[in-house]
Structure formats: C-alpha cells, structure tokens
Enzyme design. Sequence first.
Site, PDB file in Angstrom:
ATOM      1  CG  HIS A 197      -1.633   1.315   1.427  1.00  0.00           C
ATOM      2  ND1 HIS A 197      -2.677   1.738   0.623  1.00  0.00           N
ATOM      3  CD2 HIS A 197      -1.441   2.315   2.328  1.00  0.00           C
ATOM      4  CE1 HIS A 197      -3.091   2.928   1.033  1.00  0.00           C
ATOM      5  NE2 HIS A 197      -2.363   3.307   2.063  1.00  0.00           N
ATOM      6  CG  ASP A 214       6.891  16.267 -27.509  1.00  0.00           C
ATOM      7  OD1 ASP A 214       7.092  15.989 -26.314  1.00  0.00           O
ATOM      8  OD2 ASP A 214       6.310  15.503 -28.279  1.00  0.00           O
ATOM      9  CD1 TRP A 225       6.674   3.719   3.849  1.00  0.00           C
ATOM     10  CD2 TRP A 225       7.811   4.558   2.111  1.00  0.00           C
ATOM     11  NE1 TRP A 225       6.942   5.035   4.120  1.00  0.00           N
ATOM     12  CE2 TRP A 225       7.628   5.577   3.077  1.00  0.00           C
ATOM     13  CE3 TRP A 225       8.490   4.859   0.932  1.00  0.00           C
ATOM     14  CZ2 TRP A 225       8.117   6.873   2.893  1.00  0.00           C
ATOM     15  CZ3 TRP A 225       8.977   6.154   0.763  1.00  0.00           C
ATOM     16  CH2 TRP A 225       8.789   7.134   1.740  1.00  0.00           C
ATOM     17  CB  SER A 274      10.823   5.612 -14.461  1.00  0.00           C
ATOM     18  OG  SER A 274       9.755   6.483 -14.686  1.00  0.00           O
ATOM     19  CB  SER A 275      11.982   9.259 -10.904  1.00  0.00           C
ATOM     20  OG  SER A 275      10.806   8.629 -10.516  1.00  0.00           O
ATOM     21  CG  HIS A 291      12.150  15.310   4.591  1.00  0.00           C
ATOM     22  ND1 HIS A 291      11.177  14.868   5.442  1.00  0.00           N
ATOM     23  CD2 HIS A 291      11.807  16.585   4.301  1.00  0.00           C
ATOM     24  CE1 HIS A 291      10.309  15.827   5.674  1.00  0.00           C
ATOM     25  NE2 HIS A 291      10.666  16.878   5.000  1.00  0.00           N
ATOM     26  CD  GLU A 338       9.474  10.189  -3.190  1.00  0.00           C
ATOM     27  OE1 GLU A 338      10.403  10.510  -3.945  1.00  0.00           O
ATOM     28  OE2 GLU A 338       8.408   9.699  -3.586  1.00  0.00           O
ATOM     29  CE1 TYR A 378       8.394  20.042   2.229  1.00  0.00           C
ATOM     30  CE2 TYR A 378      10.344  18.746   2.687  1.00  0.00           C
ATOM     31  CZ  TYR A 378       9.310  19.536   3.124  1.00  0.00           C
ATOM     32  OH  TYR A 378       9.182  19.819   4.450  1.00  0.00           O
ATOM     33  CB  SER A 418       0.144  28.216  -7.359  1.00  0.00           C
ATOM     34  OG  SER A 418       0.640  27.787  -6.127  1.00  0.00           O
ATOM     35  CG  HIS A 424      12.449  15.515  10.401  1.00  0.00           C
ATOM     36  ND1 HIS A 424      12.173  16.697   9.761  1.00  0.00           N
ATOM     37  CD2 HIS A 424      11.888  14.562   9.629  1.00  0.00           C
ATOM     38  CE1 HIS A 424      11.484  16.454   8.664  1.00  0.00           C
ATOM     39  NE2 HIS A 424      11.305  15.178   8.553  1.00  0.00           N
ATOM     40  CG  HIS A 425      11.991  11.028   8.390  1.00  0.00           C
ATOM     41  ND1 HIS A 425      10.660  10.798   8.152  1.00  0.00           N
ATOM     42  CD2 HIS A 425      12.333  12.075   7.603  1.00  0.00           C
ATOM     43  CE1 HIS A 425      10.221  11.670   7.258  1.00  0.00           C
ATOM     44  NE2 HIS A 425      11.207  12.456   6.907  1.00  0.00           N
ATOM     45  CB  THR A 427       5.319  25.104   4.349  1.00  0.00           C
ATOM     46  OG1 THR A 427       6.541  24.418   4.125  1.00  0.00           O
ATOM     47  CG2 THR A 427       4.166  24.257   3.894  1.00  0.00           C
ATOM     48  CE  LYS A 466       5.724  26.946  -2.188  1.00  0.00           C
ATOM     49  NZ  LYS A 466       5.222  26.829  -3.528  1.00  0.00           N
ATOM     50  NE  ARG A 510       3.782   4.194  10.471  1.00  0.00           N
ATOM     51  CZ  ARG A 510       4.709   4.763   9.704  1.00  0.00           C
ATOM     52  NH1 ARG A 510       5.662   5.470  10.245  1.00  0.00           N
ATOM     53  NH2 ARG A 510       4.699   4.594   8.403  1.00  0.00           N
TER      54      ARG A 510
END
Lengths: 651, 111, 197
Positions: free
Chosen positions: A81, A110, A145, A172-173, A256, A258, A260, A271, A305-306, A331, A334, A453
Amino acid sequence: MSQSTPTTSRRSVFSRPRAEKGFTSWITTTDHKRIGIMYFFTVLVFFTLGGAESGVIRAQLAQAEMDLVTAEIYNQVFTMHGLTMVFLVVMPFGAAFFNYLIPLQIGARDVAFPRLNAFSYWMYLFGGIFLYSSFLLGGAPNGAWTGYAPLALDGVSNMAFYAIGLQLLGVSSLSAAVNFIVTILNMRAPGLTFMRMPMFIWMSLVTNFLLLFAMPIIAVALFMLQFDTVFGAQFFNPATGGDPILWQHLFWLFGHPEVYIMILPAMGIVSEILPVFSRKPLFGYAAVAFAGAAIGFIGFGVWAHHMFTSAIGPVARSAFALSTMFIAVPTGIKIFNWVFTMWGGKLRFTTPMLFSIGFVSMFTIGGLSGVTHAVVPHNAQQHDTYYVVAHFHYVLFGGALFALIAGVYYWFPKVTGRLMSEKLGRVHFWTWLLGFNLTFGPMHMSGLLGQPRRTAVLPAELGGTVELYNLLSSLGVVVLAVSALVFLFNLIASIRAGAASGPDPWDARTIEWLSESPPKHYNFAEIPVVSHRDEFWHRKYAEDAAGQPVAVPAGGSEDHVTAEAAAHGEGDHDGHHIHMPDPSYWPLVMCLGFFPVAYGLLGPTPWLIGLGVVWVIIGFFGWIIEPVAEGDDDDPIVEDPAAPRSGVAAH
Amino acid sequence: MSTTETHDPAQAAGGHVDHHPGPREYVRIAIILAILTALEVSTYFVDFGALAIPLLVVLMGIKFVMVAGFFMHLRFDTKLYGRLLYGGLFGAIGLYAITLIVMSFDGAPRV
Amino acid sequence: MTAGVHETTLGLDHRKLGMWVFLGSEFLFFGAFVSAYILYLDTTAGGPGVEIFDIPFTSISSFVLLMSSLTMVLAHNAHTRRDMRRMRMWILATAGQGAVFLGGQIFEFTVFYKEGLNLTQSPFASGFFVLTGFHGLHVFVGILLLLSLYSLTLTGKVKPDQDLKTEMIGLYWHFVDIIWVIIFTVVYLIPDLLMEA
C-alpha cells in the site's frame, strides 16, 4: 534552419512507425500529451490496487483482535500500500501533469527528449508490474516501504523485489527529471522569462531538481540492500560490523526530499487554480516561487528528523529539529499567499476550486501536526504510532491527492474538449472530504492513545475508545470507496458524453488555454510570444482607468489561435512545416529488456541477466540507429566555427 | 522549430568554440596532470609527514578542476554547466559530510 | 525535437545540457558509495583491510585512465576539425586505454579474492568492491559508447559535422575520469597513508 534528412522510402526494421490511431500509435507514441494520458490511466489502475490494499488494512483493524488476514499477508499489504501510493500513484500522478502541461504552459511543441519521455513511462509501468508480480512469485515485500535493515536483509521480508522494483522506478524518475529540467530551461516560448513562468512550471522545475539529486541516493541505498540480500554483501549486517543506521540515513536523505517531490507539484496546481477561480492574479508571485525553491533547498537538510528515536545524538537532534521547524516558514508563506489570493476575489466554487480549497485546509492541518513532530520529546512519544500515519495522510492524501484531483477537474476540458459533471463533482468533493476526515482524523487520537503502526492486530488492551476510533476510520474508507466510484463514473461518463467545453471554459490565465482543446499534435500552430505573467489573461483583458479588467474585443490581440486559424492547420502542411518528433518502437523495446535483468537479479540468474543486458543494448542501438524522418536529432549542430552557420537569424 | 530567441548575449555573439585550446595545449595539460599524479604517488614512497594528506587533497582538487575546466571545456562554455557540475559536487560533499559526522561523532549514547 | 542551438531559450543544445544535468546528479550517486567506504574503512571483520592495496599497480592503471582523457579530447578536437581519420584513431586509443584500466581492475579484484578479500567478507570489502565495481561499470558503458561511436562514424551515421556527439561522449568519459581522480585519492592513497601512520 538546415536541410532535413528526407524520409527513406524503403521500410526497414529501423523505419519509424507511422500509425496515428489505434494500439500501435499509443505504444510507439512520443507525444507528451499521449504519454501524460497514459501516465494518468496507469495511475488510476495502481490507485485502485493501492486503495484495495488499504481496504484490507482497515477491514483487519475495524475491530480489536480480528484475524481476517494473517500477519504475513497483512505485512505484505501495508508495505505494498505504501509503495503503491508513493511510487506508483502520487509521484507518477505528478509526472502525468508534468508531461501534459509543461510543454503547453511554456509554449513548446514537445519535451526536449520525446523518446526518453516514452522510456520514462515504460520504465514506470514495468517497474509497477514487476513490483506487483511479487504477489505471484512467493509473496510481496513485507518489510515496510522504509525497508529498514536488518529486517529488510532477512529473506523472510522478500525485499529483493523492493530493491530492484524501486530501482526501475528510480531510473524512470531520473530520466524524466533530466528531460523536464532541460525542457523548462531551454524550450520556453520567446519572452517567457523565469518571472513570467506559470507557478506550476516553477514548482515542476524545483520538483525535478529534487528528483535529480534525490534519486541517485536511493539508487545507492537500494543497490546496497540488493547486494546484501542477493549477493551476500555486508553493508547493513551488524554481525560483521555493518551499520543499519547507514540505511536509515541514505533512505531519508532521499526520503525527505521525496516528500516535497510529492507535494510541490500539488502546490503548483493549486497556485494555478486559485487565481483563476478568484479572478485575481496569484498573490505574492515571487514569494510563492522563492518559497518553493527554498523548500527545495531546505528539504535536503531535514532528513534526520525521521530518526529522532534512532541512533543520532543530542546535537544532531537539536540541529535537525531547528531545520525542520525552519522549513515550515516557506510552507507557511505559501499558505498565506493562497489565502490572500482568494481574499477579496470573485470566488467561483467549481469542483476544481473546491478541491483546491480542500487542499489548502487539509494540508494546513497536516502541516501543523508535522510541526509537532519537530519537537524532539513529542516526537519520541508519537514515533511509530498512528499519529504519524494521520500526519502523512493529511499531507499526502488531504494535500497532494486533493490538489492532483483538482488538477484533473481543471484540465479535463483541456485534454478532452469536454466538461466533467459539476453536480457529480460536488458529490465527489463532499464525500471525499467527509470520508477523508473520517478515516484519518481519528488516527490522531488513537495514535496519541498509543496505537502502534504496522501491527497486524489491534490489541484489545488499548481500550474501547481506540477501538471506536478504528471503527470510524474503517467506516471512512467505505465512504472514500463510494466517493471514488462517483469520480470514476463522472470521469468515464464525461469522456464519453460530457458537455463541450469550448477553448476556455474557466476564463483561464495561462497560455496552455491558447491552444485548442484538445490540443493538436503540435500544440500551437504559432508559438506564442509572451509579454506578461498570466499571458492569456492579458490577451483577453485590458485594464480601464479604475484598474478593472475590461475584455479586449475578439481578435484584438495578436497571434491568438482561433478555431478557424487552427482548422486549416490540419495535418502538418499548413504553409509552414512543423517538425514533430516521430513515434518510435525503441523505448518500449529497450524497457522490455529490463524485465529479464530485473528477474535475473532476484536469483541471481546470470543467463537471464545476460539476456536482458543484451536486449537493452540492442534496444539502445535501435534507438540511436533509427532514422530521423523530420531531421530533428540529426541536424548539424551550429556550435562549431567550421560548420556553416546556416540560419543564425531564423527568427 | 520553435522561434525562440537566443537570450544569452555571450552565446549570441557567436562561436565560443573558437577559444578552445588546440592539441598542443591539451598535451601540455596532460603533462601537468601526469606530473601531479607522480607527485601524488610519491607520497607512497616518500614520507611527507603531516603534510601528506592535505597535499593529496589539494592535488586531487587541482586535477579535478583541470580536467573539468580544460578537457570538459567548462572554462570556455556557459557558466550554467559549471554550476550544475559543481552544484552536484558540493551538494554531495555537504550532505554526505553531515551524514558521516553525525554517524561517527554524534551517535546516540549506547547502553 | 532538438533544434539548432540558436533556437533554444538559453542558446544551448538540449542534449549537451541534458548530459550536464545528468552528470551533476552522478556525484550524489558516487558520493554515497564513497561515504559508505569511508565509514567502513576499519570495519574489516578480521579480514584484510587497506593494507591489501597495491598502490604502484593502481597508480599505473589510474595514470592510463587519466591519459585516456587526453586522447578523448584529442578525438573531439579532430572531429571539430572534420578530421575523421584522426578522430577514429583517438577514439580507439581512448577505448583501448579504458579497456586496459578495466583489465587492471579485473586483475586487481582477482588478486584480492585470492588474498582473502571478497564481497561477503566484511563491510569494508563490500564498500570497496561495490564502489570500484560501479565505477568500472561506468567505464564499461563508456567503452561501449566509444565503440559504437567508432562504428557509427564508419557507417556514416555520425557525420563529420556532428562533433557534438563526440563531445557528449567525451563529457561522460571525462566525468568517469574525474570520479576516479577522487576515488584514487580518497579510496587508495589517503587510507594507505592513515594505515602507515
């Protein structure tokens, strides 16, 4: 500017495919719009799978001490998941918008590398298929994950599939990131300076730089994990002195940014939508743009911080707590700018607007619970509880997904020339909002009450209140499922028989609406010349003496593509020849070769790897050898003193 | 096929390629690189004491900049390329230095 | 879709810009492996450590790789002067030096295996083999690119006025070389000095 290689009349293996309709045309396409559409539908499939997995999770946790599925299956399901929603839904959902919108919004025909773009899509699809094939081949990865070592090293957690599958998605990315960065930097329409770019383009640029620098890190972490699990290397094995903390650092160095990578495209979409439906320009354009760039930079400096409850010391904890609180500033900037964009505007509460407002509010809640994580003692209390689950679903579901769905409603007329049903859209929005809050709101409480969790069973000892919260969460998933069906129905019905939208259904501001809806293969018959931020708006409206917008009479602005003008632009021969990239088989052929490589690496099975490598190399050669009918790739590059500078003043 | 104008005046002014060095200069640079490499290797045979490691780092830096600057034409090309290369380099050094410092000197107290 | 460079926003060629963007990201790739290697420098699990390195041997193969950058840039220079015969000669010389380097690496690996250093021995061994192995893979890809460039100039697919193609492969090749400049110092020379100290 130069001679174009004439199309070879003889057909050979290397001739470019010609189909313009049907299956072949889709699998050989290099058109950014078609690739964007393929991304979108693939995302829908994986979203359904990921949603079904969340259904299993919530069914198991609906009551205490249930044994609907075994712990083994439960672990596979929650791992998949997470992987599905992060790597196969939210990231490629963003990529779908990058593909479709970047060339249209910057006035290009293109992307910079159309075949590489197709390659990125196929790698994504095959990476997803590879990951999901694990269910049939001895069980899916079940080590979460985050893939923490040393659990991930144990064969029982099937993490080889994880290591190799994510590697494919990373390729790919990364290739997509290179492509989009070059496209945005180098293919903007004349006059489209950085400070005139639509905000979505700004956020795309930042996102793709984040991808560019974050993907290699996870690639290394995954290679190490793979060498450990498959070839017996010792990177993370404590028995020989390996350090599992290294995995955590590398994973979150990627992980991290990731976060963002997933949220910035959503911020870009919102926006775009809020100004249109507030009938006001984006408040504080520069602040929003630079806040996005600041998020990109600081996003690389908060990873630990993780790991506050992991093996990092007090100095590091303080430093990372500070940087984490600091990243809330851009943040917050924004969020204020979005609110002030709406302030005093003529608001129209269409479905895209509703979803955008939903994004701003839900994301704010998620952001606030995020700030609580930055407080180290608090973090220690809530680590690995459902409070964290609530937080990241508020930012990824309430945040990213709300905005991405807003984008679907908003650009649907652009892609199809039809409108989606507003009535169903409203039903979708309100049930979605209700189901979302019902599912994830109670998790804050159950988490703070101590529910951990990633446990297959809800322990009865946590008490009746926690059980009630879990039941509410499970009911919320039912509401979400119904809501998703409404969306799906609306989508399909509108594709088939939605009301015609016309070229500009929303009174939009940016130049993708200059082209027809749906756009022609070549996007713009004439490349627009940009002289304003919100160029399209300025072509439609002038200001009167009081500063109020007044409509410019039709035809009053230059090079506006009218329906008639584009009508005789049918085909590529409307007086001036438009070079478009040819379709190609080779991205698909080359990507197929990664299947044998990937499955071969599981074993490892050397002959399978060898077969795959040879296949990929053959695909690569086909790619570089195939003829370029319209003389794009093989134009002599005028960068050389000896070469005749044939068309210096082409414009 | 787009009619985008060239925005960079330095590029529009025409062929920056002219300033590329010729084979003679390339060989000269290669000889300098060879000498620097010999100096590097000499630390293995000769005892430079405390100076050895700073010397190696400096030599590495010089070799890096020379190859990037001359052989990769960074000195003669647009600044953007250099920014991408050195941005990636210093970004990587910064991130991994912090990681190694945290891992080596600021681990959690072990019980 | 690639147009002449004067038609792009920055006046740069897409492909060259793309190559530079990609190379910038590669530092993050090799940097992570180098970090793991540094972290595990002393974690040899009782097996061989850095004292196993044969510095004179590695110096020679490093020197060969460094000089291959010279032949590469000469190949590009010949291509810009439309001198395809010289260009092909230098391309072959570059690929040949790359092959010598790769052969040296394979030889080095087999010697280490015989002396008891193998991938599964210790985190140090894993860090060393995977880092230098991935660099070797990059060299191998570079050799493939050079050889295909060589054969494509013979068939006429790469034309004398397309020196950008040589330049791009050159950028990749030089990049692989400067990564080795770093690896040679950080992985071989400095740890060896620290060993003696």
